[in-house]
Design a protein around this motif. Structure first.
Motif, short mmCIF file in Angstrom:
data_model
loop_
_atom_site.label_atom_id
_atom_site.label_comp_id
_atom_site.label_asym_id
_atom_site.label_seq_id
_atom_site.Cartn_x
_atom_site.Cartn_y
_atom_site.Cartn_z
N LEU A 4 40.09 36.19 50.27
CA LEU A 4 39.45 37.47 50.02
C LEU A 4 38.97 37.55 48.57
O LEU A 4 39.73 37.25 47.65
CB LEU A 4 40.41 38.62 50.32
N ILE A 5 37.72 37.96 48.40
CA ILE A 5 37.13 38.10 47.06
C ILE A 5 36.60 39.52 46.88
O ILE A 5 35.82 40.00 47.71
CB ILE A 5 35.98 37.10 46.85
N SER A 6 37.02 40.19 45.82
CA SER A 6 36.54 41.52 45.49
C SER A 6 36.20 41.55 44.01
O SER A 6 37.07 41.75 43.16
CB SER A 6 37.60 42.58 45.82
N ALA A 7 34.94 41.29 43.68
CA ALA A 7 34.55 41.15 42.28
C ALA A 7 33.08 41.49 42.09
O ALA A 7 32.31 41.58 43.04
CB ALA A 7 34.82 39.72 41.82
N GLY A 8 32.70 41.68 40.83
CA GLY A 8 31.30 41.94 40.48
C GLY A 8 31.09 43.26 39.77
O GLY A 8 30.14 43.41 39.00
N GLY A 9 31.98 44.22 40.00
CA GLY A 9 31.82 45.53 39.38
C GLY A 9 31.90 45.49 37.87
O GLY A 9 31.11 46.13 37.17
N ASN A 10 32.85 44.73 37.33
CA ASN A 10 32.99 44.66 35.88
C ASN A 10 31.83 43.95 35.21
O ASN A 10 31.46 44.28 34.08
CB ASN A 10 34.31 43.97 35.51
N THR A 13 53.38 49.73 40.09
CA THR A 13 53.50 48.31 40.43
C THR A 13 52.45 47.44 39.74
O THR A 13 52.45 46.23 39.91
CB THR A 13 53.33 48.11 41.94
N GLY A 14 51.56 48.09 39.01
CA GLY A 14 50.43 47.35 38.45
C GLY A 14 49.16 47.58 39.25
O GLY A 14 48.09 47.12 38.87
N ARG A 15 49.28 48.31 40.35
CA ARG A 15 48.11 48.69 41.13
C ARG A 15 47.44 49.88 40.48
O ARG A 15 48.12 50.84 40.09
CB ARG A 15 48.51 49.05 42.57
N GLY A 58 39.80 38.38 42.39
CA GLY A 58 38.95 39.49 42.00
C GLY A 58 39.43 40.27 40.81
O GLY A 58 40.11 39.75 39.92
N ASP A 59 39.10 41.57 40.81
CA ASP A 59 39.35 42.43 39.66
C ASP A 59 40.39 43.50 39.99
O ASP A 59 41.22 43.31 40.88
CB ASP A 59 38.03 43.06 39.19
N SER A 60 40.33 44.64 39.29
CA SER A 60 41.35 45.68 39.47
C SER A 60 41.32 46.31 40.86
O SER A 60 42.31 46.94 41.27
CB SER A 60 41.17 46.78 38.42
N THR A 61 40.23 46.16 41.59
CA THR A 61 40.18 46.69 42.95
C THR A 61 41.11 45.92 43.88
O THR A 61 41.40 46.38 44.99
CB THR A 61 38.75 46.61 43.52
N ALA A 62 41.60 44.75 43.42
CA ALA A 62 42.47 43.92 44.26
C ALA A 62 43.75 43.50 43.54
O ALA A 62 44.62 42.87 44.14
CB ALA A 62 41.72 42.67 44.72
N ASP A 63 43.90 43.84 42.27
CA ASP A 63 45.07 43.43 41.48
C ASP A 63 46.32 44.19 41.95
O ASP A 63 46.33 45.42 41.98
CB ASP A 63 44.80 43.73 40.00
N VAL A 64 47.37 43.45 42.31
CA VAL A 64 48.62 44.08 42.73
C VAL A 64 49.73 43.89 41.69
O VAL A 64 50.90 44.11 41.97
CB VAL A 64 49.10 43.54 44.09
N GLY A 65 49.34 43.50 40.48
CA GLY A 65 50.34 43.40 39.42
C GLY A 65 50.26 42.19 38.52
O GLY A 65 51.13 42.00 37.66
N SER A 103 42.83 40.07 38.86
CA SER A 103 43.24 40.56 37.55
C SER A 103 42.31 41.68 37.09
O SER A 103 41.09 41.50 37.01
CB SER A 103 43.20 39.41 36.53
N GLY A 104 42.87 42.84 36.82
CA GLY A 104 42.09 43.97 36.35
C GLY A 104 41.29 43.64 35.10
O GLY A 104 41.83 43.06 34.15
N GLY A 105 40.02 43.99 35.11
CA GLY A 105 39.16 43.72 33.95
C GLY A 105 38.35 42.45 34.08
O GLY A 105 37.45 42.21 33.27
N SER A 106 38.65 41.62 35.06
CA SER A 106 37.95 40.34 35.20
C SER A 106 36.62 40.52 35.91
O SER A 106 36.34 41.56 36.50
CB SER A 106 38.81 39.33 35.95
N GLY A 107 35.81 39.47 35.87
CA GLY A 107 34.53 39.50 36.54
C GLY A 107 34.19 38.16 37.15
O GLY A 107 34.98 37.21 37.09
N VAL A 108 33.02 38.08 37.73
CA VAL A 108 32.54 36.83 38.28
C VAL A 108 32.19 35.87 37.13
O VAL A 108 32.52 34.68 37.17
CB VAL A 108 31.29 37.06 39.16
N LEU A 109 31.54 36.42 36.11
CA LEU A 109 31.16 35.61 34.94
C LEU A 109 32.37 35.39 34.03
O LEU A 109 33.20 36.27 33.85
CB LEU A 109 30.07 36.33 34.14
#
Length: 374
Positions: A179-185, A67-69, A33-40, A131-137
């Motif tokens: 676990l998938i957390s994506a789509g916001g970006n 920590t990158g969170r 997913g994106d920054s909602t799940a990125d731990v670093g 990864s923060g900033g990423s998306g589904v597309l």
């Protein structure tokens, strides 16, 4: 609404009686997913602007270090990992690659691969690829998109097979949580270019995201995934940043409707996939519904501020990101939002419980707990 308030009160009661899990209930947890799940992971991307490895981030994390969170402390995937019985959240995959490269006395790619394989032993209980900033597309963001994240997982699977035979790896993955957390970006990017999108534009965008989402899930399934824990697109139009862009300071409803359109598509997608893919199980947690409930009834969770960011600058403390020079609140447990886009640790803890073993309003058709135990 009374219904939302009652649901939050019941959830708050659960937090009082909740106990720490004893022993991992699944073999592993793999996060995408994106920054909602990125731990670093983004700490290892020198060119990425979507980074949080500096203060005030991490001020409430054990040890008080960033920590990158994108948070003052722990995030949702951390609390979910605890609920599943893990002592800590799965580590960022790129730290494995970096550690292997740093420990190698040779620049040979073969030597680095060997070191990654050795290090993979510690990743048998999962890894985080978000990864923060990423998306589904693939076109969303400039960081590690979902396609690349899944490629990394495929690499890790190959490394696991060097330690276990293929059949044991297959069994391990079939019992693990993906676990998938994506789509916001994706929604952010689309809305930034289409402030007043028409019905046709929204429909075409939604179809493109859901079609790509479908492809990602099927790829993971073919790689061995069977249990999918999905977190939908949040109520992004109510994030402090977007409020700060509205002269009234209220939520940007067209953006919320865009998120809702994506969430409807995600639910329909998994309903269809369940009938297509043998032994596939899923649970969808509604970040959208949870945030909406907390905004309407903040006092139930002990929140006093649901519009402004705790750390940032400018209007609503949200026109600028959280940096070492930013204004940072001291009563962080009373804020819904940490920075211009992300929740506080307090919000994440509340969400983690709601998604793991909460009410159908927040997670369905089964809870994450039921998915774990299935």
């Amino acid at each position: 609404m009374a219904v939302k308030r009652d649901a939050l009160v019941r959830l708050l009661l659960l937090t009082v009686v909740a106990r720490g899990a004893s022993g991992a209930k699944v073999p592993a947890m793999f996060v995408f997913g994106d920054s909602t799940a990125d731990v670093g992971n983004n700490d290892y991307l020198p060119g990425s602007s979507a980074r949080a490895n500096f203060p005030h981030n991490g001020v409430d994390f054990p040890g008080g270090k960033p920590t990158g969170r994108f948070s003052n402390g722990l995030i949702g995937v951390d609390f979910l990992a605890f609920s599943m019985g893990f002592k800590k959240s799965p580590p960022p995959y790129l730290s494995l690659v970096a550690n292997a490269a740093n420990s190698s006395s040779s620049s040979s790619s073969i030597e680095v691969t060997r070191n990654v394989t050795k290090a993979a032993a510690s990743y048998m209980t999962g890894a985080n690829f978000a990864s923060g900033g990423s998306g589904v597309l693939d076109s969303t963001g400039t960081t590690i998109n979902m396609t690349k994240q899944i490629e990394y997982f495929s690499d890790l699977k190959d490394q696991m097979k060097t330690r276990l035979n293929a059949n044991r790896v297959s069994v391990l993955l079939s019992k693990s949580i993906f676990l998938i957390s994506a789509g916001g970006n994706d929604a952010f990017d689309f809305f930034s270019q289409n402030k007043s999108p028409d019905y046709t534009g929204v429909q075409q965008f939604t179809e493109a995201v859901i079609s790509t989402y479908d492809s990602h899930v099927k790829t993971l399934y073919n790689l061995g995934a069977r249990k999918f824990a999905v977190i939908d697109v949040p109520l992004i139009g109510c994030c402090p940043y977007w409020r700060s862009q509205n002269p009234t300071g209220e939520c940007i409803e067209p953006l919320n409707q865009l998120a809702k359109s994506l969430n409807d598509g995600i639910r329909d997608l998994f309903t269809n996939l369940r009938s297509e893919m043998q032994r596939m199980k899923y649970s969808i947690a509604s970040s959208y519904e949870l945030v909406s409930s907390l905004i309407e009834n903040p006092e139930v969770a002990g929140f006093e501020e649901v519009k402004s960011a705790c750390c940032g600058g400018g209007r609503l403390n949200a026109e600028e990101g959280c940096t070492p020079k930013s204004s940072c609140c001291s009563d962080r447990g009373k804020y819904l939002f940490w920075d211009l886009l992300h929740p506080t640790q307090a919000t994440s803890k509340f969400a983690g419980l709601a998604f793991y073993d909460g009410l159908a309003q927040f997670v369905s058709p089964i809870t994450f707990k039921q998915l774990v135990e299935a």
